[in-house]
Motif scaffolding. Structure first.
Motif, short mmCIF file in Angstrom:
data_model
loop_
_atom_site.label_atom_id
_atom_site.label_comp_id
_atom_site.label_asym_id
_atom_site.label_seq_id
_atom_site.Cartn_x
_atom_site.Cartn_y
_atom_site.Cartn_z
N THR A 201 33.93 47.27 44.72
CA THR A 201 34.03 47.57 43.22
C THR A 201 35.01 46.83 42.30
O THR A 201 34.87 46.32 41.48
CB THR A 201 34.21 48.95 42.96
OG1 THR A 201 32.92 49.76 43.54
CG2 THR A 201 34.13 49.39 41.49
N HIS A 205 34.28 44.03 39.79
CA HIS A 205 34.98 43.92 38.64
C HIS A 205 35.92 42.71 38.08
O HIS A 205 35.84 42.25 36.99
CB HIS A 205 35.87 45.13 38.11
CG HIS A 205 35.23 46.63 37.91
ND1 HIS A 205 34.32 46.70 36.90
CD2 HIS A 205 35.10 47.60 38.59
CE1 HIS A 205 33.90 47.91 36.63
NE2 HIS A 205 34.25 48.57 37.78
N ASP A 208 33.26 39.91 36.98
CA ASP A 208 32.63 40.23 35.82
C ASP A 208 33.44 40.11 34.91
O ASP A 208 32.90 39.73 33.73
CB ASP A 208 32.11 41.82 35.90
CG ASP A 208 30.86 42.03 35.04
OD1 ASP A 208 30.04 41.32 35.19
OD2 ASP A 208 30.91 42.88 34.27
N MET A 233 26.59 51.30 43.34
CA MET A 233 25.51 51.66 42.09
C MET A 233 25.34 52.80 41.53
O MET A 233 25.49 52.83 40.32
CB MET A 233 24.10 50.89 42.30
CG MET A 233 24.11 49.31 42.36
SD MET A 233 22.58 48.54 42.49
CE MET A 233 22.23 48.97 44.11
N GLU A 234 25.44 53.85 42.34
CA GLU A 234 25.23 55.43 41.89
C GLU A 234 26.57 55.60 41.23
O GLU A 234 26.48 56.36 40.26
CB GLU A 234 25.16 56.22 42.99
CG GLU A 234 23.72 55.83 43.78
CD GLU A 234 23.62 56.85 45.11
OE1 GLU A 234 24.62 57.22 45.58
OE2 GLU A 234 22.65 56.74 45.57
N ARG A 235 27.77 54.88 41.37
CA ARG A 235 28.82 55.30 40.72
C ARG A 235 29.20 54.36 39.39
O ARG A 235 30.16 54.35 38.88
CB ARG A 235 30.09 54.94 41.56
CG ARG A 235 30.17 56.00 43.00
CD ARG A 235 31.43 55.49 43.76
NE ARG A 235 31.39 56.35 45.21
CZ ARG A 235 32.37 56.16 45.80
NH1 ARG A 235 33.14 55.16 45.79
NH2 ARG A 235 32.36 56.64 47.08
N GLY A 236 28.30 53.51 39.04
CA GLY A 236 28.23 52.64 37.85
C GLY A 236 29.05 51.36 38.02
O GLY A 236 29.45 50.77 36.96
N ALA A 237 29.06 50.94 39.19
CA ALA A 237 29.72 49.65 39.42
C ALA A 237 28.95 48.60 38.93
O ALA A 237 27.63 48.46 38.83
CB ALA A 237 30.24 49.31 41.06
N PRO A 238 29.58 47.43 38.45
CA PRO A 238 28.63 46.27 37.73
C PRO A 238 27.83 45.48 38.72
O PRO A 238 28.50 44.27 39.00
CB PRO A 238 29.76 45.46 37.22
CG PRO A 238 30.81 45.57 37.68
CD PRO A 238 30.83 47.24 38.31
N LEU A 273 18.96 48.62 36.64
CA LEU A 273 20.25 48.26 36.06
C LEU A 273 20.01 47.44 34.85
O LEU A 273 20.45 47.33 33.92
CB LEU A 273 21.41 47.79 36.98
CG LEU A 273 21.82 48.77 37.89
CD1 LEU A 273 22.94 48.13 38.74
CD2 LEU A 273 22.52 49.86 37.45
N ARG A 275 20.43 44.15 34.43
CA ARG A 275 21.46 43.30 34.07
C ARG A 275 21.34 41.69 33.81
O ARG A 275 22.11 41.12 33.26
CB ARG A 275 22.56 43.50 35.06
CG ARG A 275 23.16 44.76 34.96
CD ARG A 275 24.58 45.17 36.06
NE ARG A 275 25.39 44.12 36.28
CZ ARG A 275 26.48 44.04 35.39
NH1 ARG A 275 26.86 45.12 34.69
NH2 ARG A 275 27.54 43.09 35.43
#
Length: 458
Positions: A201, A205, A208, A233-238, A273, A275
């Motif tokens: 993660t 970041h 990103d 992905m379940e935790r919101g990582a990009p 997502l 993206r």
């Protein structure tokens, strides 16, 4: 089981089944010798290629090299086969198919859903290098996420900023180095030193932040295991692209800790997502000849045929990128520069014929009988063949994985000598950064870009 025979030089050679025939017909490579499946002589190899040339393509729909009931990859191949797409070549032999592919008027791209990996592996075994190049060049496979990869006349690059400790400053410096030399349009992709969810993660970041700060039209990927990607992905990582190494048998994929069901779950999660900006291809797969053999999961099948089967796994998930890491596993599987060169061109063609967006990591380990001359030659041949992308590391020396690959300057060479361009969106960004000369060539270390990209890098 069908025994097939051919006589060469007054000696009759027998091939007990389709596996034995395909293995004996394969140009020599050390992995097949190690597995005990290679032709025992050049005479036997010629005999096998003669039999293979007369084999009907339809044979591959009735005879399997890995049993249907034992292997989910075989089931995927046969259950997804498109008979309508196969119809134009259904009556051909493998040799006739080769001639068909070499005809410059043949539409090679429309055949992909009707071809099985065993078919394309078989036809590649009958080809010399120029055949592999000529057919691949006429078979573009185009995919997109934030940049478009695989367009004719382009060659994209994966910018690989690996670091032995995942140090943020070291990773960032490598990213800037690559960007200043025009690399990174396929993906900025890091092999993490550890596979922890938090480290993955953090690295995502980091990429990103660089990408968004400079509005770079590319995608990021940290090459963690697919289960790690699902978790973060379940935790919101990009997460832009989900990565996974795959192989050509269920048993070899089990060795990687992956199933087709896991890949479907990951694909659906990444797709949700949203993206991407110019496309929705959100998977990235790596493969390599010898991976099934190294896991003792090869079922007596030659390594090149199993490599082609890995592309059937990949194409089921509409990936943005697939690449063979040719030469990475070591000389036990591809002994020298000659074998590595042939394998890279075979893999590239087979992937494209199956509809896979194929790139190559042009590389070798330090104990192989290969050097930079071999990578120069393979890079040039792949550029002529229309390779979708190659992998580049600082100085051509991956200090984390300990192998030799291509450098950022190597990509510049290939683009300049062969008249190739970056992905169009990325080329537009290079122009915005004042990094392109009027003739389209990169301004190396363009002052304005250097100031912009190095601001704040510590």
């Amino acid at each position: 089981m069908t025994t097939r025979r051919a006589s060469v030089g007054g000696h009759t050679h027998e091939f007990a089944d389709l596996r034995a025939l395909l293995a004996a017909a394969t140009p020599e490579r050390s992995g097949d010798v190690l597995a005990g499946v290679a032709a025992r002589s050049e005479s036997e190899r010629v005999a096998a290629q003669t039999v293979l040339a007369d084999l009907p393509l339809a044979t591959f729909l009735t005879e399997q090299v890995v049993p249907y009931e034992d292997d989910e990859v075989t089931r995927l191949i046969l259950d997804s086969h498109d008979r309508a797409a196969f119809a134009p070549v259904a009556s051909m032999t493998v040799g006739g198919f080769r001639e068909h592919l070499l005809d410059p008027t043949t539409d090679t791209t429309s055949l992909a859903p009707g071809l099985t990996p065993e078919m394309v592996a078989a036809v590649s075994k009958l080809m010399r290098l120029q055949d592999l190049i000529a057919v691949a060049r006429r078979t573009p496979v185009v995919t997109a996420f934030r940049s478009t990869v695989g367009l004719p006349g382009t060659m994209a690059t994966r910018l690989q900023p690996n670091h032995p400790t995942d140090d943020p400053s070291g990773v960032t410096a490598s990213i800037v180095d690559g960007l200043l030399l025009g690399c990174g349009d396929a993906v900025i992709g890091i092999n993490p030193a550890t596979d922890s969810p938090q480290r993955t993660t953090d690295l995502l970041h980091l990429i990103d932040e660089v990408r968004t700060r400079y509005d770079i039209p590319t995608q990021s990927c940290v090459l963690a295991h697919v289960t790690t990607s699902i978790e973060i992905m379940e935790r919101g990582a990009p997460v832009d692209l989900v990565f996974q190494s795959v192989a050509g048998t269920e048993a070899a994929n089990t060795g990687f800790g992956v199933t087709l069901a896991m890949l479907r779950e990951a694909h659906d999660a990444a797709l949700s997502l949203g993206r991407g900006t110019v496309g929705t291809n959100c998977m990235y797969f790596e493969t390599g000849q010898g991976s099934a053999l190294s896991a003792d999961a090869h079922h007596g099948v030659d390594q090149q045929t199993l490599e082609a089967r890995a592309y059937a796994v990949a194409r089921a998930f509409d990936p943005l990128l697939v690449n063979t890491v040719v030469g990475f596993i070591g000389p036990e599987y591809l002994y020298d520069g000659k074998q590595i060169t042939r394998a890279g061109l075979e893999d590239h063609l087979c992937g494209k014929l199956l509809g896979v967006p194929m790139g190559v990591d042009v590389c070798y380990t330090n104990h192989a009988e290969a050097d930079a001359d071999d990578t120069d030659a393979l890079l040039t041949l792949l550029g002529a063949a229309g390779c979708s992308f190659v992998i580049c590391v600082p100085g051509g020396d991956d200090v984390m994985l300990h192998y030799q690959s291509l450098s950022f300057h190597d990509a510049l060479y290939a683009r300049q000598v062969l008249g190739l361009r970056p992905a169009p969106e990325f080329e537009g960004w290079l122009s915005t950064m004042d990094m392109l000369a009027p003739d389209g060539r990169l301004k190396e270390l363009a002052p304005a870009a250097v100031r912009a990209l190095t601001a704040g890098v510590g």
